[in-house]
Structure formats: structure tokens, C-alpha cells
Motif scaffolding. Structure first.
Motif, PDB file in Angstrom:
ATOM      1  N   VAL A  82       2.658 -20.376  -0.449  1.00 39.40           N
ATOM      2  CA  VAL A  82       3.293 -21.203  -1.495  1.00 39.40           C
ATOM      3  C   VAL A  82       4.403 -22.042  -0.869  1.00 39.40           C
ATOM      4  CG1 VAL A  82       4.519 -21.186  -3.688  1.00 39.40           C
ATOM      5  CG2 VAL A  82       2.766 -19.483  -3.254  1.00 39.40           C
ATOM      6  N   LEU A  83       5.179 -21.400   0.013  1.00 40.95           N
ATOM      7  CA  LEU A  83       6.272 -22.103   0.691  1.00 40.95           C
ATOM      8  C   LEU A  83       5.741 -23.321   1.436  1.00 40.95           C
ATOM      9  CD1 LEU A  83       9.205 -22.249   1.757  1.00 40.95           C
ATOM     10  CD2 LEU A  83       8.539 -20.719   3.571  1.00 40.95           C
TER      11      LEU A  83
ATOM     12  N   PRO B  72       0.830  -1.199   0.000  1.00 41.94           N
ATOM     13  CA  PRO B  72       0.000   0.000   0.000  1.00 41.94           C
ATOM     14  C   PRO B  72       0.869   1.255   0.000  1.00 41.94           C
ATOM     15  CG  PRO B  72      -0.496  -1.410   1.882  1.00 41.94           C
ATOM     16  CD  PRO B  72       0.675  -1.990   1.208  1.00 41.94           C
TER      17      PRO B  72
ATOM     18  N   MET C 296      12.371 -20.394   0.947  1.00 38.37           N
ATOM     19  CA  MET C 296      11.694 -20.980  -0.218  1.00 38.37           C
ATOM     20  C   MET C 296      12.715 -21.648  -1.134  1.00 38.37           C
ATOM     21  SD  MET C 296       8.508 -20.744  -1.643  1.00 38.37           S
ATOM     22  CE  MET C 296       8.230 -22.087  -2.765  1.00 38.37           C
TER      23      MET C 296
ATOM     24  N   LEU D   4      -3.134  -8.539   5.672  1.00 41.83           N
ATOM     25  CA  LEU D   4      -3.881  -8.530   4.418  1.00 41.83           C
ATOM     26  C   LEU D   4      -3.642  -7.254   3.622  1.00 41.83           C
ATOM     27  CD1 LEU D   4      -7.166 -10.288   5.446  1.00 41.83           C
ATOM     28  CD2 LEU D   4      -5.238 -11.150   4.136  1.00 41.83           C
ATOM     29  N   GLN D   5      -2.792  -6.367   4.107  1.00 44.25           N
ATOM     30  CA  GLN D   5      -2.506  -5.175   3.321  1.00 44.25           C
ATOM     31  C   GLN D   5      -1.011  -5.046   3.093  1.00 44.25           C
ATOM     32  OE1 GLN D   5      -5.028  -1.726   3.927  1.00 44.25           O
ATOM     33  NE2 GLN D   5      -6.007  -2.817   5.592  1.00 44.25           N
ATOM     34  N   GLN D   6      -0.306  -4.433   4.041  1.00 43.48           N
ATOM     35  CA  GLN D   6       1.129  -4.221   3.854  1.00 43.48           C
ATOM     36  C   GLN D   6       1.877  -5.532   3.616  1.00 43.48           C
ATOM     37  OE1 GLN D   6       3.236  -1.520   3.754  1.00 43.48           O
ATOM     38  NE2 GLN D   6       4.959  -2.908   3.624  1.00 43.48           N
ATOM     39  N   TYR D   7       1.481  -6.581   4.331  1.00 43.05           N
ATOM     40  CA  TYR D   7       2.239  -7.823   4.232  1.00 43.05           C
ATOM     41  C   TYR D   7       1.493  -8.897   3.456  1.00 43.05           C
ATOM     42  CZ  TYR D   7       5.242  -5.444   7.433  1.00 43.05           C
ATOM     43  OH  TYR D   7       6.081  -4.518   7.976  1.00 43.05           O
ATOM     44  N   LEU D   8       0.645  -8.469   2.531  1.00 40.12           N
ATOM     45  CA  LEU D   8      -0.118  -9.433   1.747  1.00 40.12           C
ATOM     46  C   LEU D   8       0.806 -10.335   0.941  1.00 40.12           C
ATOM     47  CD1 LEU D   8      -2.915 -10.370   0.808  1.00 40.12           C
ATOM     48  CD2 LEU D   8      -2.733  -8.792  -1.082  1.00 40.12           C
ATOM     49  N   VAL D   9       1.844  -9.742   0.324  1.00 38.49           N
ATOM     50  CA  VAL D   9       2.731 -10.523  -0.549  1.00 38.49           C
ATOM     51  C   VAL D   9       3.523 -11.564   0.256  1.00 38.49           C
ATOM     52  CG1 VAL D   9       4.585 -10.397  -2.225  1.00 38.49           C
ATOM     53  CG2 VAL D   9       2.821  -8.654  -2.199  1.00 38.49           C
ATOM     54  N   PRO D  10       4.190 -11.179   1.356  1.00 44.65           N
ATOM     55  CA  PRO D  10       4.867 -12.212   2.159  1.00 44.65           C
ATOM     56  C   PRO D  10       3.900 -13.291   2.631  1.00 44.65           C
ATOM     57  CG  PRO D  10       5.510 -10.048   2.912  1.00 44.65           C
ATOM     58  CD  PRO D  10       4.462  -9.836   1.875  1.00 44.65           C
TER      59      PRO D  10
ATOM     60  N   ASN E 242      -5.010  -6.663   9.912  1.00 42.53           N
ATOM     61  CA  ASN E 242      -5.003  -5.633   8.862  1.00 42.53           C
ATOM     62  C   ASN E 242      -3.677  -5.604   8.119  1.00 42.53           C
ATOM     63  OD1 ASN E 242      -7.529  -4.548   8.804  1.00 42.53           O
ATOM     64  ND2 ASN E 242      -7.139  -3.153  10.522  1.00 42.53           N
TER      65      ASN E 242
ATOM     66  N   LEU F 250      11.876 -15.144   3.673  1.00 38.70           N
ATOM     67  CA  LEU F 250      10.964 -16.091   3.022  1.00 38.70           C
ATOM     68  C   LEU F 250      11.575 -16.643   1.746  1.00 38.70           C
ATOM     69  CD1 LEU F 250       7.490 -14.409   3.474  1.00 38.70           C
ATOM     70  CD2 LEU F 250       8.122 -16.707   4.169  1.00 38.70           C
TER      71      LEU F 250
ATOM     72  N   VAL G 130       4.756 -26.183  -0.955  1.00 45.85           N
ATOM     73  CA  VAL G 130       5.887 -26.924  -1.503  1.00 45.85           C
ATOM     74  C   VAL G 130       6.539 -27.784  -0.426  1.00 45.85           C
ATOM     75  CG1 VAL G 130       8.170 -26.662  -2.514  1.00 45.85           C
ATOM     76  CG2 VAL G 130       6.297 -25.274  -3.340  1.00 45.85           C
TER      77      VAL G 130
ATOM     78  N   VAL H 138       3.334 -15.572  -0.251  1.00 43.98           N
ATOM     79  CA  VAL H 138       4.549 -16.343  -0.518  1.00 43.98           C
ATOM     80  C   VAL H 138       4.717 -17.438   0.531  1.00 43.98           C
ATOM     81  CG1 VAL H 138       7.063 -16.240  -0.576  1.00 43.98           C
ATOM     82  CG2 VAL H 138       5.739 -14.533  -1.773  1.00 43.98           C
ATOM     83  N   ALA H 139       4.388 -17.106   1.774  1.00 49.34           N
ATOM     84  CA  ALA H 139       4.483 -18.106   2.836  1.00 49.34           C
ATOM     85  C   ALA H 139       3.554 -19.272   2.544  1.00 49.34           C
ATOM     86  CB  ALA H 139       4.149 -17.476   4.181  1.00 49.34           C
TER      87      ALA H 139
END
Lengths: 551, 169
Positions: free
Chosen positions: B152-153, A79, A160, B140-146, B137, A156, B156, B149-150
């Protein structure tokens, strides 16, 4: 009211989703392998074909992305006001492209191994979907490693890349050596991960931000200031050391290299090939990003402790790798130590801090030199491990004795191996020479003459043990019968040898120019606080012509 | 008088006492399973301290991850690797001396560093809004990408673990 809440939520926009296309490509490949195994049944052939298609497709996405990010880098997926989570710039695109090409090559090598019915491939054949999910998973982690400057993402990404690697090293569950190698790899990885997480938590506790660029700026001011308490300086050093431990493990820099020979020997040869190049390339990509962020602000003082520390690590890594390679009799182990030594050469580039002239976009020559080195190294190792694999599948041994008389028994493979070996030494007509030449020039320009001397001495050492294999191939014939190798395997190693020869002379000038172009984005990103700048960056000429000239 | 002003120190010293007592117990006991049990006391006591600091989520994670997961892992590790669960430590003099020296040096260094640094301290924890909501919050916002990725990690890694644990037939 629900609508109001939904509107207040940040969602990534379409641009951001498109920008990280290469990552979608790799993640999609994982999903495709799993779904295909569900729908079509557990077939190793299907999984390997999907992996090759996925890797090629991702490489193609990188190609289509390259012109789009050529003018300006993109950073985001957070954001407004938050620090960017992922970066898409020339640097990341290049590394992901290399990783994907290499993934396709390794899968090709796997297919050759499967067709020769090698003992090792039995486990791989029966459990193809698992093997390729893990292989692509580690590739995904490596792609993440080169496209972020956020400490959380770095942890991460390294996990990974590492966790699936542990599993594919020990993939042959019945094989004691493989199991031992895998366990050593896990334990070593766990300790370095813990060190890294500790270092990162210290940095976060100290500065309250996860953004490496922000931290780099703060670290350099703290280290430069005279009124900083000694305890704070010690803490910063401990934290940076922890961070470096995680990356040093990935590139097998001394003293985090102990896993490397055992893992390379115990893993099946495709996995060894994969780890020897991809894991190192990704680790070095990440290291360059961090060094660009942390060392660049220190550029006013050429003689600073951080640069000296990296230089010492590089010199020790290189020397230990080359000295330990001397007594090896297994070619896999010898190449493992050789890869440690090459990690040392490449790490030398990390010691170079470049004082850019104010207002210019000239990239650090170290970055261009390292990119050339990594590209050449990729083909050298692909060729050397490919030849070793072919000899192993034909003779059942990976000792140097297995190479005896190869010049007569399989002349083309012997020729390809010779090219790779002498390129690894860094002798003139081959790509390895060009790579080392640019690296040494960059070191020389940065007044690191002693490091040049270390690198040259090490190259002379290394000539001895690489030539032992060449000697066995041409002068120690024990009269064993000739053998034929799969045509595709021959094509793969010969292609690698041809690329090494090509990078050796004619197109080398072009290569360093391109590398410069790819490296030029590292600094603008390092100097950036928000990601609102791409338009401004696009306005000016990205690389002045002067920057393209070879050193 | 606010109940917190006199209750807080009592609860703090209670938890701190549990942490210290158990920590000393870990060092002194010779029985490895007993050491694991003392570790539970230490980790639980730290979780209590987190609750006291109104760090509800951190306390819950401390209980789930450390007191739950890590401890079970240690006990399983002991049970699976040693011939008898009643293995006794018998450190030699030199080992004890080395451990003491390293421990003291580390403690001195940490004490010097921790006291020498001006840590950023937030406002009184009780004035902060609930941490669970904030963390939700952020995730699901600032750390949505990590966060993604977690996941997916984990997918696998789960596939890898399932393969390694499955018996070969």
C-alpha cells in the motif's frame, strides 16, 4: 502434496480480518479514489466527497468496534507464536476515530477553500485524486502508527504517514516556498528515519525480537541490573534515542522541530491544519505505547533516567516553542511554534510513570490526561487554523495585521478565534484549561513538581503572543471593510469553538472518565506476552470505579 | 582436505581487501564521481562477504539496493545538482580536523561497544537451510501484514512521485 503445503500455511482468520475493520476503511478509501478517477474522470469534487464518505464510514466502523473491544483488547495478525502485528484496543480505536473525524473536517476545509477560488487551491483542484490519495494515505499511516507495537510495523507506519505528507506539503509545484518547505521536510524526515531505523536495528540485534513489549521488559531488566556492562547500557540508550528521534520528528519535539515552522508556513492551510493535529496525535499515541512498554516495568523506581530524559525533552520543547513564537508576525508560523509548545506539554505526560498497585487495572493518570489534551487540542487547532484560513481566503494575507479590526469586520469569526486562542493559553472557562489541569495534576501526583512549574511559566509566556492576535482583532481597527465568509466555514469554526466551551465545564468530568476507560488497556497490553489472553481479560471488570474518579 | 578450509580465508581476505581499499579510496579521492565508483567497490565487496557467509538473499539485496539503487541515486544526485560532474572536494584544514576527530570518536565508541557486547551468534551458516526459502516463508506468514502494508505504501508513494515528476501543463 500441494494441498498439504496449502494447509500448512498460516492464513489470517475471519475474526482478524473483521477486527482491523477501521484500517480496511481507510485503505478502501484510497482504492475508491483511484477507481473513481479511472471510471468517472479526474474530478476533485468526486475525490473529496469519497474522502469524506470514507472517513465517516471508518469513524462509524470505529463506533461499532468500540463496544466489541471495550471488554478486551485484541492483538494478532500473525501465526501462533509470532509477535502480534496489529492491535485493536480502545486506545487504537479512539485515535483512529479522532484521525478520521479530523480527516473529514480537513476535507471540509479544503472544500471551502476550493469554493473561494484561493490561489493555492488551483493545483489541488486540477489534481484532486492525487491530493486525496496522498491525504488518505497519510491518515492510513497514522492509523497504523497507533495500532501496533511491532518495530517493523512502526517503521512502515511512520513512513506511510510521512512520505505522502512530504508530497502534499509541496503539492503546489510552482510555489517556491512550498517546494522549499517540502524539501526541508523530506531531508529532515530522511535523517530522523535513518536514525530510527538504526536504533531499531540495534534493538533487534541486541534482543532478537521486534515486539516492543518484550524489548521493554528486557531493557528494564538490563538497565536495572548492576552487572550490566556500561557499553550495553550506552548501546540501549543510543537505540532508544534513535527510536525517539523518529517519533520526535512526527510530534516536532525539540531538537527535531526545525522543519515545523517552514513546513507550516509553506504548505497550503488545509495541509498545515492536517499536519498540526493528526501527525502529532498519531506520534503521541505511538509514543505512549512505547513508553507504556518501556517505562512501566521501571515503575518501582520513580526516579529513573529514562523518565528524567523525557521530562527534559518536554520542558525544552515547550519553552523553545513558546519563546520562538514571540517575534512571529505570520499567524501560520505563530501557530506552528504554538504547536511545538503544545507538543512539549503533551510530551510531559510521557515522563509520568505510574506505579500501579498489584492486581489493579488502574490506568496511568498521564494517559487519561493526554487523551483529554489531544481531544481538546484537536478542536483548538481546527478552530484556530480554520479562522486563519477564512481570514486568509478573504483578505489574502495570514499576517497578524490581517486580523486587525476582525471584531467589527466579522464578529463571529473573531469570537471563535478568541475562544480558540484563550483555550490554547489554558485559561479557565475553556477546554484548554481542563486539559492542562488534568495534565498538571498527573504531573504533581508523580512528584514532577518542577515540570509543573515549567508548564505554568510557559502558559504565562504564551498568554502574551496569543493575546497579540486578540488585541489586533479588537483594539487595532484599521478601518478595512467587513467581509463575509462561506456559511459552511463559519459553521465549522463556530462548532469547534462550541466544543471547546463545552469541554471547558459541563461534560469535563465525563470526558476524563471516558479517557480513563480508553487508557486502561495500555497496561494490560504492555504486560502481555501472547495474545491468547482476551478471554481472561474479559472476565474481570475492565475498569474499577475508583479509576474513573477525576484526579 | 576440504577445499573450503583453505579457499575460504583467501576469498575472505580478497573481499575484505576490496572493501578496505575502496573505502580508503573514497576518503582520499578529491573527485566526487571517482568516490562514487569506489563506493561501488565497497558495497560490492560487502556483498561478496555476505555470499561467503551463505547469506545469499542478503547479498543479492545488497547488490540490488545499494550497489544498484543507492549508487545510481548518488550519481544522479551529483549530475543533477552540480554544474559540472567533475566537482572536486577541497576540504579546509578545520573541516578535515573536525571530520577526523568525529570519525575517530565514533570508531572508538563503536569498537568499544561492539567488542563489549555478547552478540548472539547463530550456528555455522552453512548448516542453515537456504535463506531465500526461509525469507519467502516468513514474508507470507509471520510478516504477511508488513508485506501488504509495504505494498500500500508503495502504491501511495508511486502516485505521489508520479504527480511531482509530471510536468505541469
Amino acid at each position: 502434496m500441494l494441498l498439504a503445503i496449502a494447509n500448512s500455511f498460516w492464513m489470517p482468520d475471519l475474526d482478524a480480518v473483521v477486527a482491523i475493520g477501521p484500517l480496511w476503511g481507510l485503505a478502501g478509501t484510497i482504492v475508491a479514489i483511484v477507481l473513481a478517477a479511472l471510471v468517472l474522470g479526474r474530478s476533485a469534487a468526486v475525490s473529496s466527497v469519497i474522502t469524506i464518505i470514507g472517513a465517516t464510514l471508518t469513524a462509524w466502523i470505529c463506533f461499532t468496534h468500540a463496544p466489541r473491544v471495550a471488554q478486551s483488547a485484541w492483538a494478532g495478525l500473525a501465526p501462533a507464536g509470532g509477535s502480534p502485528m496489529l492491535l485493536v484496543d480502545n486506545f487504537a480505536i479512539l485515535f483512529i476515530l479522532l484521525i478520521c473525524l479530523f480527516l473529514a473536517c480537513v476535507t471540509g476545509l479544503w472544500m471551502i477553500g476550493a469554493s473561494t477560488n484561493a490561489r493555492e487551491s488551483a493545483a489541488h483542484l486540477r489534481n484532486g485524486p492525487e491530493f486525496f490519495v496522498l491525504l488518505v494515505g497519510s491518515a492510513f499511516g497514522m492509523a497504523l502508527m497507533v495500532s501496533t507495537t511491532n518495530l517493523l510495523m512502526i517503521i512502515l507506519a511512520i513512513e506511510m504517514a510521512s512520505l505522502p505528507s512530504y508530497a502534499i506539503v509541496g503539492f503546489q509545484k510552482r510555489n517556491r516556498i512550498a517546494a522549499e518547505a517540502s524539501l526541508k521536510y523530506v531531508l529532515f524526515g530522511a535523517v530522523t528515519s535513518a536514525l530510527m531505523a538504526y536504533g531499531i536495528s540495534l534493538l533487534y540485534g541486541f534482543y532478537g525480537t521486534l515486539d516492543v513489549n518484550e524489548i521493554g521488559r528486557l531493557v528494564s531488566t538490563e538497565l536495572a541490573a548492576t552487572d550490566t556492562p556500561a557499553a550495553a547500557k550506552a548501546l540501549i540508550s543510543v537505540a532508544l534515542f534513535g527510536l525517539m528521534a523518529g517519533i520526535g520528528f512526527k510530534i516536532s519535539a525539540v531538537p527535531f522541530h526545525f522543519w515545523c515552522p517552514d513546513v507550516f508556513e509553506g504548505a497550503s492551510i488545509e495541509v498545515t491544519t492536517w499536519l498540526s493535529v493528526a501527525s502529532k496525535a498519531a506520534g503521541l499515541g505511538l509514543l505512549l505505547r512505547i513508553i507504556a512498554a518501556v517505562l512501566q516495568p521501571l515503575a518501582e523506581t520513580f526516579d529513573n533516567p529514562l523518565s528524567t530524559t523525557v521530562a527534559m525533552f518536554a520542558a525544552v520543547t515547550c519553552t523553545v516553542g513558546n519563546l520562538a513564537a514571540f517575534p512571529q508576525t505570520s499567524v501560520k508560523r505563530l501557530l506552528a511554534y504554538s504547536s511545538i509548545a503544545h507538543a512539549g506539554y503533551m510530551l510531559m505526560a510521557g515522563a509520568i510513570i505510574w506505579q500501579a498497585k498489584p492486581g489493579s487495572d488502574v490506568a496511568n493518570p498521564a494517559f487519561a490526561a493526554l487523551i483529554v489534551y489531544i481531544i481538546v487540542y484537536l478542536f483548538m487547532n481546527l478552530g484556530a487554523f480554520g479562522c486563519t484560513a477564512l481570514v486568509y481566503w478573504a483578505t489574502g494575507s495570514e499576517k497578524i495585521e490581517a486580523f486587525r479590526g476582525l471584531g467589527r469586520r466579522s464578529p463571529l469569526i473573531a469570537a471563535a478565534m478568541t475562544v480558540c486562542l484563550f483555550s490554547l493559553v489554558g485559561l479557565p472557562p475553556f477546554g484548554g484549561f481542563i486539559a492542562k489541569f488534568y495534565l498538571l495534576m498527573a504531573l504533581f501526583k508523580s512528584n514532577l513538581v518542577w515540570l509543573v512549574a515549567v508548564a505554568l511559566l510557559n502558559s504565562i509566556f504564551s498568554l502574551y503572543f496569543y493575546s497579540r492576535i486578540a488585541y489586533a482583532m479588537y483594539f487595532a481597527d484599521d478601518g478595512k471593510p467587513a467581509f463575509s465568509v462561506p456559511a459552511f466555514g463559519r459553521a465549522l469554526v463556530i462548532a469547534a469553538a462550541i466544543v471547546i466551551l463545552l469541554t471547558g465545564i459541563p461534560i469535563a468530568g465525563g470526558l476524563i472518565g471516558r479517557a480513563n476507560q480508553f487508557a486502561s488497556h495500555l497496561y494490560p497490553i504492555a504486560a502481555r506476552t501472547t495474545f491468547a489472553e482476551p478471554q481472561a481479560a474479559a472476565a474481570k471488570d475492565p475498569i474499577p470505579l475508583a479509576a474513573r474518579s477525576a484526579p | 582436505m576440504n577445499v573450503n578450509t583453505w579457499l575460504e580465508p583467501i576469498v575472505f581476505f580478497l573481499f575484505a581487501g576490496v572493501v578496505l581499499f575502496s573505502a580508503i579510496g573514497i576518503v582520499l579521492t578529491r573527485n566526487i564521481v571517482r568516490a562514487a565508483l569506489f563506493l561501488l567497490g565497497t558495497l560490492g565487496g560487502v556483498a561478496g562477504l555476505y555470499f561467503l557467509l551463505m547469506a545469499n538473499l542478503l547479498a543479492a539485496i545488497q547488490l540490488i539496493v545499494y550497489a544498484g539503487g543507492t549508487l545510481v541515486l548518488i550519481v544522479f544526485g551529483v549530475m543533477l545538482t552540480s554544474k559540472s560532474p567533475w566537482v572536486r572536494f577541497a576540504p579546509s584544514r578545520s573541516e578535515a580536523a573536525a571530520a577526523t576527530t568525529i570519525g575517530l570518536v565514533l570508531f572508538a565508541a563503536l569498537a568499544k561497544i561492539v567488542t563489549g557486547i555478547d552478540w548472539t551468534v547463530a550456528a555455522h551458516p552453512a548448516d542453515q537451510p537456504a535463506t531465500v526459502r526461509q525469507v519467502g516463508n516468513l514474508l507470507l506468514q509471520q510478516y504477511l501484514v508488513p508485506f501488504e502494508v509495504a505494498s500500500v505504501l508503495l502504491l501511495v508513494v508511486m502516485i505521489g512521485a508520479a504527480y511531482l515528476a509530471r510536468p505541469e501543463n
